[in-house]
Design a protein around this motif. Sequence first.
Motif, short mmCIF file in Angstrom:
data_model
loop_
_atom_site.label_atom_id
_atom_site.label_comp_id
_atom_site.label_asym_id
_atom_site.label_seq_id
_atom_site.Cartn_x
_atom_site.Cartn_y
_atom_site.Cartn_z
N PHE A 173 25.01 55.56 56.79
CA PHE A 173 24.00 54.61 57.23
C PHE A 173 24.18 53.29 56.49
CE2 PHE A 173 22.32 58.82 57.75
CZ PHE A 173 21.76 58.80 59.01
N ASP A 174 23.94 52.19 57.19
CA ASP A 174 23.95 50.88 56.55
C ASP A 174 22.85 50.01 57.12
OD1 ASP A 174 24.79 49.92 58.98
OD2 ASP A 174 26.84 49.54 58.39
N SER A 175 22.80 48.76 56.68
CA SER A 175 21.72 47.87 57.09
C SER A 175 21.79 47.53 58.57
CB SER A 175 21.73 46.59 56.25
OG SER A 175 23.00 45.96 56.37
N THR A 176 22.93 47.76 59.20
CA THR A 176 23.06 47.49 60.63
C THR A 176 22.84 48.74 61.48
OG1 THR A 176 25.46 47.93 60.65
CG2 THR A 176 24.76 45.69 60.14
N GLY A 177 22.65 49.88 60.86
CA GLY A 177 22.42 51.12 61.59
C GLY A 177 23.19 52.27 60.98
N LYS A 219 24.15 49.76 48.34
CA LYS A 219 23.91 51.19 48.29
C LYS A 219 24.46 51.83 49.56
CE LYS A 219 19.66 50.53 45.72
NZ LYS A 219 18.20 50.60 45.79
N ILE A 220 25.16 52.92 49.39
CA ILE A 220 25.74 53.65 50.52
C ILE A 220 25.17 55.06 50.49
CG2 ILE A 220 27.85 54.58 51.52
CD1 ILE A 220 29.33 52.24 50.36
N ASN A 221 24.68 55.52 51.62
CA ASN A 221 24.11 56.86 51.72
C ASN A 221 24.90 57.68 52.72
OD1 ASN A 221 21.35 56.70 50.15
ND2 ASN A 221 21.68 54.76 51.21
N MET A 222 25.33 58.84 52.28
CA MET A 222 26.19 59.69 53.10
C MET A 222 25.61 61.09 53.22
SD MET A 222 29.33 60.38 50.44
CE MET A 222 29.88 61.83 51.31
N MET A 223 25.81 61.70 54.38
CA MET A 223 25.40 63.07 54.63
C MET A 223 26.53 63.83 55.30
SD MET A 223 21.53 63.21 56.09
CE MET A 223 21.44 61.55 56.76
N MET A 224 26.81 65.02 54.81
CA MET A 224 27.69 65.95 55.50
C MET A 224 26.89 67.21 55.79
SD MET A 224 31.32 65.64 53.50
CE MET A 224 32.08 64.05 53.17
N VAL A 225 26.92 67.65 57.03
CA VAL A 225 26.17 68.83 57.44
C VAL A 225 27.12 69.82 58.08
CG1 VAL A 225 24.22 69.71 58.78
CG2 VAL A 225 24.14 67.38 57.85
N CYS A 255 24.16 74.10 56.08
CA CYS A 255 24.19 73.69 54.68
C CYS A 255 24.63 72.24 54.66
CB CYS A 255 25.08 74.58 53.82
SG CYS A 255 26.79 74.74 54.39
N ALA A 256 24.28 71.52 53.60
CA ALA A 256 24.50 70.08 53.63
C ALA A 256 24.83 69.53 52.26
CB ALA A 256 23.25 69.38 54.18
N PHE A 257 25.41 68.34 52.29
CA PHE A 257 25.72 67.58 51.07
C PHE A 257 25.20 66.17 51.26
CE2 PHE A 257 28.47 64.52 48.93
CZ PHE A 257 28.45 64.98 47.62
N TYR A 258 24.53 65.64 50.24
CA TYR A 258 24.01 64.27 50.29
C TYR A 258 24.40 63.55 49.01
CZ TYR A 258 20.84 60.39 49.55
OH TYR A 258 20.34 59.17 49.25
N ASP A 259 24.74 62.27 49.11
CA ASP A 259 24.97 61.47 47.92
C ASP A 259 24.70 60.02 48.23
OD1 ASP A 259 25.51 60.96 45.30
OD2 ASP A 259 27.59 61.60 45.36
N MET A 260 24.35 59.27 47.17
CA MET A 260 24.21 57.83 47.26
C MET A 260 25.23 57.22 46.31
SD MET A 260 21.20 55.18 46.20
CE MET A 260 21.91 55.01 44.55
N ILE A 261 26.01 56.28 46.80
CA ILE A 261 27.01 55.62 45.96
C ILE A 261 26.80 54.12 46.02
CG2 ILE A 261 28.69 57.48 46.22
CD1 ILE A 261 30.05 55.98 48.40
N LEU A 262 27.42 53.41 45.09
CA LEU A 262 27.27 51.96 44.99
C LEU A 262 28.61 51.27 45.16
CD1 LEU A 262 24.91 51.66 41.89
CD2 LEU A 262 24.25 51.47 44.29
#
Length: 264
Positions: A173-177, A219-225, A255-262
């Motif tokens: 996800f980012d600021s544009t969608g 900030k970058i937000n990622m999800m793997m499901v 099951c899922a993985f979430y992380d926020m990176i910079l």
Amino acid sequence: MNRNNLIGWIFLVICTIAAPLHAQNPVKVKGAQGRWQVSEEITLKEAEERAFMEAKKEALRKAGVMENVWSVFGQISQESGTEFHEAYSQMNVLAIGGMVNVINKKVEEVWDTNTRSLYKVVTIDAVVQKEEKVDKSYALEVKGVANLYKEGDVFTCTLKVHGTDSYLKFFWFDSTGGALLYPNTYEPNTLLQAEKEYSIPFSNAVDYRMEKQGKESEKINMMMVATKENIPFTDEVTYQNVLKWVYSIPNDKRCAFYDMILIK
């Protein structure tokens, strides 16, 4: 969104989800604590965000949600002109395997004499809505995700699904969608073998390169499901739609993985 260029992200979060939830039991947790080091790369504010995330993970662990701990800051970004003003919600913080409602929050700055470093320490009391049905042998393990990237760095990682052959969805996800990065045109939806390690991206034709829109850190937000069955995601890729999709899947089948990176 160009899959070859990852834009730095600030996601738009709506914490109230209308998706059906499975049977849950509330568990009260006190004194769940997280901390994060302040450094030249990590500001006081960023360290507090990460410490808050760690405290919520600890609340989930204390409540018995040990596997697939996945938490969300509950950050709401509102655009005013060209500026993004961030507000932080202490309630309705969602997690795969449980939902954390933060009741009390204490923030401190602690100097560690052993490491001679400053830390942000966040302590919370919370009520965790714990899902009863879970497959404890089913987990998504992701390695190689760094906390900090420089602009122009290429993102790679490895993953392994434990327990059952699975299908993967990879969201950013980012600021544009938002975007569904996998599956994609070059990488079809493929059944991943359990216990086998895979590299992300799967194909040399795909390149995830970090880029920023402005001068400030992003900030970058990622999800793997991972899911045991091939369950397509067909809605517009928004944060709320993804969570609706996730929560529509029984807890023992995902099951899922979430992380926020910079990006600096």
